[in-house]
Scaffold this active site. Structure first.
Site, PDB file in Angstrom:
ATOM      1  CG  ASP A  42      -9.547  -1.765  -4.186  1.00 30.29           C
ATOM      2  OD1 ASP A  42     -10.245  -1.898  -3.407  1.00 30.29           O
ATOM      3  OD2 ASP A  42     -10.564  -2.550  -4.987  1.00 30.29           O
ATOM      4  CG  ASP A  89      -1.897  -0.820   1.249  1.00 30.68           C
ATOM      5  OD1 ASP A  89      -2.373  -1.224   0.279  1.00 30.68           O
ATOM      6  OD2 ASP A  89      -2.449  -1.165   2.282  1.00 30.68           O
ATOM      7  CD  GLU A 149      -8.909   3.013   0.625  1.00 32.66           C
ATOM      8  OE1 GLU A 149      -9.383   3.073  -0.759  1.00 32.66           O
ATOM      9  OE2 GLU A 149      -8.266   1.723   1.384  1.00 32.66           O
TER      10      GLU A 149
HETATM   11  P1  AHM Z   1      -9.230  -1.590   0.593  1.00 30.57           P
HETATM   12  O1  AHM Z   1      -8.761  -0.634  -0.408  1.00 30.57           O
HETATM   13  O2  AHM Z   1      -7.857  -1.141   1.837  1.00 30.57           O
HETATM   14  O3  AHM Z   1      -7.962  -2.951   0.161  1.00 30.57           O
HETATM   15  O4  AHM Z   1     -10.166  -2.171   1.097  1.00 30.57           O
HETATM   16  C1  AHM Z   1     -10.914  -2.528   0.164  1.00 30.57           C
HETATM   17  C2  AHM Z   1     -11.757  -3.287   0.125  1.00 30.57           C
HETATM   18  C3  AHM Z   1     -12.683  -3.639  -1.293  1.00 30.57           C
HETATM   19  O5  AHM Z   1     -11.678  -3.619  -2.080  1.00 30.57           O
HETATM   20  C4  AHM Z   1     -13.420  -4.418  -0.792  1.00 30.57           C
HETATM   21  O6  AHM Z   1     -15.063  -4.899  -1.875  1.00 30.57           O
HETATM   22  C5  AHM Z   1     -13.959  -4.687  -0.073  1.00 30.57           C
HETATM   23  O7  AHM Z   1     -13.092  -3.940   0.968  1.00 30.57           O
HETATM   24  C6  AHM Z   1     -13.277  -6.346   0.772  1.00 30.57           C
HETATM   25  O8  AHM Z   1     -14.108  -5.813   2.100  1.00 30.57           O
HETATM   26  P2  AHM Z   1     -14.383  -7.200   2.850  1.00 30.57           P
HETATM   27  O9  AHM Z   1     -13.120  -7.423   3.574  1.00 30.57           O
HETATM   28  O10 AHM Z   1     -14.960  -6.766   4.720  1.00 30.57           O
HETATM   29  O11 AHM Z   1     -15.594  -7.921   2.784  1.00 30.57           O
HETATM   30 MG    MG Z   2     -10.115  -0.164  -2.026  1.00 25.54          MG
END
Ligand code: AHM
Ligand code: MG
Length: 313
Positions: free
Chosen positions: A116, A70, A93
């Site tokens: 992501d 990240d 983010e």
């Molecule tokens: P991130 O961008 O911090 O990796 O988190 C976003 C992600 C999305 O890609 C996905 O749809 C979701 O969080 C998954 O969350 P969960 O583990 O609650 O299903």
């Molecule tokens: Mg994400």
């Protein structure tokens, strides 16, 4: 000229002539993003071989554990964009606050989710990058309808760059032998309906009645669940094959989890441009003026018929 030897650069140069607001400056920003995601993609392809996996030990604005990947992706994109001279501010983010260009020059605001699906990093599953571009305005916070471009990059079996500048959606696949993204999916249209759904069903005991009823009815009609935990990968599947992606608000998270600026707005713009629909708390997310860079919301998007049925419950 639309053939498989058309690079992303060729495509953007052509758009400059035919599709304002694409102009030299926006092309520069998009090409900076392209260069950064090629580097991110190249690191991803070597993960497991080089020492890049694991956690940094600190958390981001959303209380998520920040992975080293990240951090690398965020630093690369933010630095590249801010040094381009074209970008006024980057909101990410991974950052608590937007970062501004040194001399406050540049005409664009870029919002990014640099990596992501980061929980997929350590197990070699799909990842993505999401971006969204606005013209510099009085405020960083603008409605999704003000986006002038948005896209995502899917690091899957191949690396794909999916882009809209408000005139449809086009997909480019990286040809690793020449290092260029080539137009592989021109004018992507989402099927009007599909039989797949993507949701974290592990949270089903907290789902609202609307979500529960919709899923019960959809499943009784033979729907299939496909969920990877990477929004880019899950939405891409729905974009290509049809169906519905849901990360709804539930009784535990009444404001959902996904971020309006970094995930919902770019994906809603793309899905709309491909002929699909998106809904957040009963309304079009693109009409919402964000109240903070970190606002989260419920989101349901995908094929028109499926989303309309969800809304009807
Ligand atoms: P991130 O961008 O911090 O990796 O988190 C976003 C992600 C999305 O890609 C996905 O749809 C979701 O969080 C998954 O969350 P969960 O583990 O609650 O299903
Ligand atoms: Mg994400």
């Amino acid at each position: 000229m639309l053939n498989k030897s058309q690079t992303l650069t060729d495509f953007l140069l052509h758009e400059e002539i035919t599709s304002p607001p694409v102009n030299g400056s926006l092309t520069m920003v998009l090409l900076q993003i392209e260069n950064s995601v090629k580097i991110i993609g190249s690191h991803i392809k070597q993960s497991g071989l080089v020492d890049i996996l694991g956690k940094t030990g600190y958390k981001n604005a959303f209380n998520d554990e920040v992975q080293r990947f990240d951090d690398l992706s965020n630093t690369l994109l933010v630095t590249t964009l801010l040094s381009s001279g074209e970008v006024y501010a980057v909101a990410s983010e991974e950052l608590k606050e937007p970062i501004y260009s040194k001399n406050k020059g540049g005409d664009f605001i870029v919002c990014i989710d640099p990596l992501d699906g980061s929980s997929n990093v350590d197990c070699n599953a799909s990842l993505g990058t999401i971006f969204s571009i606005y013209k510099k305005g009085d405020n960083i916070l603008q409605k999704g309808n003000d986006q002038i471009a948005a896209g995502y990059v899917l690091y899957g079996p191949s690396i794909m760059f999916v882009l809209t500048t408000g005139k449809g959606v086009n997909g480019f696949t990286l040809d690793p032998s020449i290092g260029s993204f080539l137009l592989s999916h021109s004018n992507i249209i989402i099927p009007e309906k599909g039989s797949q759904y993507a949701i974290n069903e592990g949270y089903s005991s907290n789902f609202t009645n609307q979500t529960k009823k919709f899923l019960k009815s959809f499943k009784s009609n033979g729907a299939k669940l496909r969920y990877s935990g990477c929004m880019v990968s899950d939405v891409h599947r729905i974009l290509i094959q049809g169906g519905i992606f849901l990360y709804p608000a539930d009784n535990k998270n009444p404001n959902g989890k996904l971020r309006l600026l970094y995930e919902i707005n770019p994906m809603a713009f793309i899905i709309n441009q491909a002929g699909g629909l998106a809904v957040s708390d009963g309304i079009d997310p693109l009409t919402i003026l964000p109240n903070s860079v970190n606002q989260t919301m419920s989101i349901v998007l995908g094929s028109k018929d499926n989303v309309k049925i969800y809304k009807s419950f």
